[in-house]
Write a protein that holds these residues in place. Structure first.
Motif, PDB file in Angstrom:
ATOM      1  N   PHE A   1       0.811  -1.211   0.000  1.00  0.00           N
ATOM      2  CA  PHE A   1       0.000   0.000   0.000  1.00  0.00           C
ATOM      3  C   PHE A   1       0.850   1.270   0.000  1.00  0.00           C
ATOM      4  CE2 PHE A   1      -2.344   3.401   2.132  1.00  0.00           C
ATOM      5  CZ  PHE A   1      -3.562   3.386   1.460  1.00  0.00           C
ATOM      6  N   PHE A   2       1.877   1.320   0.852  1.00  0.00           N
ATOM      7  CA  PHE A   2       2.654   2.548   0.988  1.00  0.00           C
ATOM      8  C   PHE A   2       3.800   2.666  -0.019  1.00  0.00           C
ATOM      9  CE2 PHE A   2       0.903   2.665   5.400  1.00  0.00           C
ATOM     10  CZ  PHE A   2       0.314   3.921   5.316  1.00  0.00           C
ATOM     11  N   ALA A   3       4.404   1.546  -0.402  1.00  0.00           N
ATOM     12  CA  ALA A   3       5.529   1.594  -1.343  1.00  0.00           C
ATOM     13  C   ALA A   3       5.576   0.288  -2.114  1.00  0.00           C
ATOM     14  CB  ALA A   3       6.843   1.821  -0.601  1.00  0.00           C
ATOM     15  N   GLU A   4       5.559   0.394  -3.426  1.00  0.00           N
ATOM     16  CA  GLU A   4       5.411  -0.797  -4.263  1.00  0.00           C
ATOM     17  C   GLU A   4       6.619  -1.721  -4.165  1.00  0.00           C
ATOM     18  OE1 GLU A   4       6.606   0.807  -8.641  1.00  0.00           O
ATOM     19  OE2 GLU A   4       4.782   1.632  -7.752  1.00  0.00           O
ATOM     20  N   MET A   5       6.317  -3.014  -4.292  1.00  0.00           N
ATOM     21  CA  MET A   5       7.326  -4.052  -4.063  1.00  0.00           C
ATOM     22  C   MET A   5       8.524  -3.946  -4.998  1.00  0.00           C
ATOM     23  SD  MET A   5       5.191  -7.309  -5.540  1.00  0.00           S
ATOM     24  CE  MET A   5       4.429  -7.277  -7.169  1.00  0.00           C
ATOM     25  N   SER A   6       8.343  -3.423  -6.208  1.00  0.00           N
ATOM     26  CA  SER A   6       9.447  -3.371  -7.168  1.00  0.00           C
ATOM     27  C   SER A   6      10.594  -2.495  -6.684  1.00  0.00           C
ATOM     28  CB  SER A   6       8.943  -2.861  -8.522  1.00  0.00           C
ATOM     29  OG  SER A   6       8.436  -1.541  -8.410  1.00  0.00           O
ATOM     30  N   ARG A   7      10.301  -1.502  -5.853  1.00  0.00           N
ATOM     31  CA  ARG A   7      11.360  -0.618  -5.367  1.00  0.00           C
ATOM     32  C   ARG A   7      12.367  -1.366  -4.497  1.00  0.00           C
ATOM     33  NH1 ARG A   7       7.576   4.236  -3.069  1.00  0.00           N
ATOM     34  NH2 ARG A   7       6.391   4.608  -4.992  1.00  0.00           N
ATOM     35  N   MET A   8      11.952  -2.439  -3.882  1.00  0.00           N
ATOM     36  CA  MET A   8      12.830  -3.192  -2.983  1.00  0.00           C
ATOM     37  C   MET A   8      14.013  -3.807  -3.727  1.00  0.00           C
ATOM     38  SD  MET A   8      11.741  -6.245  -0.349  1.00  0.00           S
ATOM     39  CE  MET A   8      11.250  -7.376  -1.669  1.00  0.00           C
ATOM     40  N   LEU A   9      13.892  -3.992  -5.049  1.00  0.00           N
ATOM     41  CA  LEU A   9      14.960  -4.614  -5.835  1.00  0.00           C
ATOM     42  C   LEU A   9      15.819  -3.602  -6.587  1.00  0.00           C
ATOM     43  CD1 LEU A   9      13.119  -7.702  -7.359  1.00  0.00           C
ATOM     44  CD2 LEU A   9      14.100  -7.420  -5.078  1.00  0.00           C
ATOM     45  N   SER A  10      15.530  -2.330  -6.438  1.00  0.00           N
ATOM     46  CA  SER A  10      16.280  -1.311  -7.176  1.00  0.00           C
ATOM     47  C   SER A  10      17.777  -1.458  -6.944  1.00  0.00           C
ATOM     48  CB  SER A  10      15.830   0.085  -6.746  1.00  0.00           C
ATOM     49  OG  SER A  10      16.698   1.067  -7.297  1.00  0.00           O
ATOM     50  N   PRO A  11      18.592  -1.365  -8.006  1.00  0.00           N
ATOM     51  CA  PRO A  11      20.040  -1.469  -7.827  1.00  0.00           C
ATOM     52  C   PRO A  11      20.661  -0.229  -7.192  1.00  0.00           C
ATOM     53  CG  PRO A  11      19.514  -1.038 -10.118  1.00  0.00           C
ATOM     54  CD  PRO A  11      18.204  -1.281  -9.420  1.00  0.00           C
ATOM     55  N   ASP A  12      19.911   0.868  -7.143  1.00  0.00           N
ATOM     56  CA  ASP A  12      20.422   2.105  -6.562  1.00  0.00           C
ATOM     57  C   ASP A  12      20.393   2.038  -5.040  1.00  0.00           C
ATOM     58  OD1 ASP A  12      20.691   3.222  -9.133  1.00  0.00           O
ATOM     59  OD2 ASP A  12      18.590   3.850  -9.118  1.00  0.00           O
ATOM     60  N   GLU A  13      21.236   2.827  -4.409  1.00  0.00           N
ATOM     61  CA  GLU A  13      21.200   2.943  -2.961  1.00  0.00           C
ATOM     62  C   GLU A  13      19.886   3.608  -2.548  1.00  0.00           C
ATOM     63  OE1 GLU A  13      23.666   1.834  -0.695  1.00  0.00           O
ATOM     64  OE2 GLU A  13      24.227   0.811  -2.538  1.00  0.00           O
ATOM     65  N   PRO A  14      19.247   3.143  -1.465  1.00  0.00           N
ATOM     66  CA  PRO A  14      17.994   3.763  -1.048  1.00  0.00           C
ATOM     67  C   PRO A  14      18.217   5.197  -0.581  1.00  0.00           C
ATOM     68  CG  PRO A  14      18.747   2.197   0.601  1.00  0.00           C
ATOM     69  CD  PRO A  14      19.649   2.023  -0.589  1.00  0.00           C
TER      70      PRO A  14
END
Length: 334
Positions: free
Chosen positions: A36-49
């Motif tokens: 709901f708050f942040a989509e699951m695809s962002r968890m795999l981003s290669p960039d630093e959070p």
């Protein structure tokens, strides 16, 4: 220009193995109980959070990761990730950076193997990491002891909250048939960077990724050299092979591309990181120094006639940035 941030507490598996949960290699978050708050695809981003103060969307504070809503009933949230390749897993990093009052107190990992497609509802999941405690705004490194190959991971969080990044480090389990022609330096085929003398502005491992770099940050870039010598990295190939053609891509590197490059290569069995670094200085020359151009793909086939090799040393003169390195050749045997 961004500087590469290296966690001094990171274990060796984060440097010596490939992140098979990298979407640039083909990994994908395919299902979750709630985002709901942040989509699951962002968890795999290669960039630093990152944390962006004052940034909100329709659901609330924008967070760089996967975040579920506050759970008001029994149970826990979960997310299924399809790995880039079937792989043997060496370790994971469950990263909660920037999640402070909204991180999960615990998490666990399970894995399954699918010959084709994605797991069905009755798929058998094997525990890889029992429930571990999490802290806010922190890396959580865990070695994995398993010789099996897995295609999917299921991350469970207890009971809800946010995960900035999930990294799954391992080796692709795909075998390469003798005589097959592949890119021997592709991470997706099993190649990896053993060591480099400098990666101040960009990691050497990006040399082995598919496609062309999307910007100047998507490549290996060293600091400006202020002393004699040259920069280098040592790469373990996906399989023993005879290299027939080389491609060097300097996409987006213009005022900072290397003046020239060369390759040395050898067939090595065993050895530590340090012994390979030292020995690589004396490996036979595969490609004599060649002039490079800015923001271009350059192909070289004027290679020395060497037998099968397992490792290469990629030299750049004197410093600078390279987006991708391709070493096309025939597999001799693994």
């Amino acid at each position: 220009m961004a500087v590469v941030i290296v966690d001094p507490e990171a274990p060796d598996f984060t440097r010596h193995y490939t992140n098979l949960a990298d979407p640039r290699l083909g990994a994908e978050a395919i299902a979750c109980s709630d985002d709901f708050f942040a989509e699951m695809s962002r968890m795999l981003s290669p960039d630093e959070p990152v944390f962006i103060p004052g940034k909100y969307d329709a659901h609330g504070k924008w967070m760089d990761g996967w975040e579920s809503r506050r759970k008001r009933e029994p149970g826990n949230d979960w997310c299924v990730v399809r790995l880039a390749r079937a792989a043997r897993i060496a370790g994971v990093d469950i990263d909660t950076r920037h999640f402070t009052g909204n991180y999960p107190p615990g998490a666990s990992l399970e894995a399954c193997f699918c010959k084709a497609g994605d797991p069905a509802a009755d798929a058998v999941w094997t525990p890889l990491l029992p429930t571990v405690a999490l802290q806010g705004n922190a890396h959580h490194y865990h070695a994995i002891s398993s010789d099996a190959a897995w295609t999917h991971m299921r991350l469970s969080i207890y009971p809800d909250g946010g995960i900035a990044r999930l990294r799954v480090y391992g080796r692709p389990a795909t075998a390469h048939a003798p005589g097959s022609e592949i890119d021997l330096a592709a991470a997706i085929n099993g190649a990896w960077v053993i060591a480099t003398n400098n990666e101040h502005f960009g990691r050497a491992a990006t040399l082995l990724l598919p496609g062309r770099g999307v910007n100047m940050g998507d490549g290996w870039e060293t600091r400006r050299r202020r002393e004699p010598g040259n920069d280098w990295c040592v790469i373990a190939l996906a399989a023993p092979g005879i290299i027939e053609r080389v491609e060097v891509d300097t996409a987006h590197f213009k005022g900072n591309y290397p003046d020239a490059c060369s390759l040395q290569a050898a067939c090595m069995t065993g050895g530590t990181e340090q012994t390979l670094i030292t020995q690589s200085m004396f490996w036979p020359e595969l490609l004599a120094p060649q002039k490079l151009q800015m923001d271009a793909v350059m192909g070289f086939d004027n290679l020395a006639k060497l037998s099968a090799v397992t490792h290469v040393r990629f030299n750049i003169y004197p410093d600078g940035g390279v987006s991708r390195l391709r070493l096309f050749g025939k597999v001799v045997g693994e």
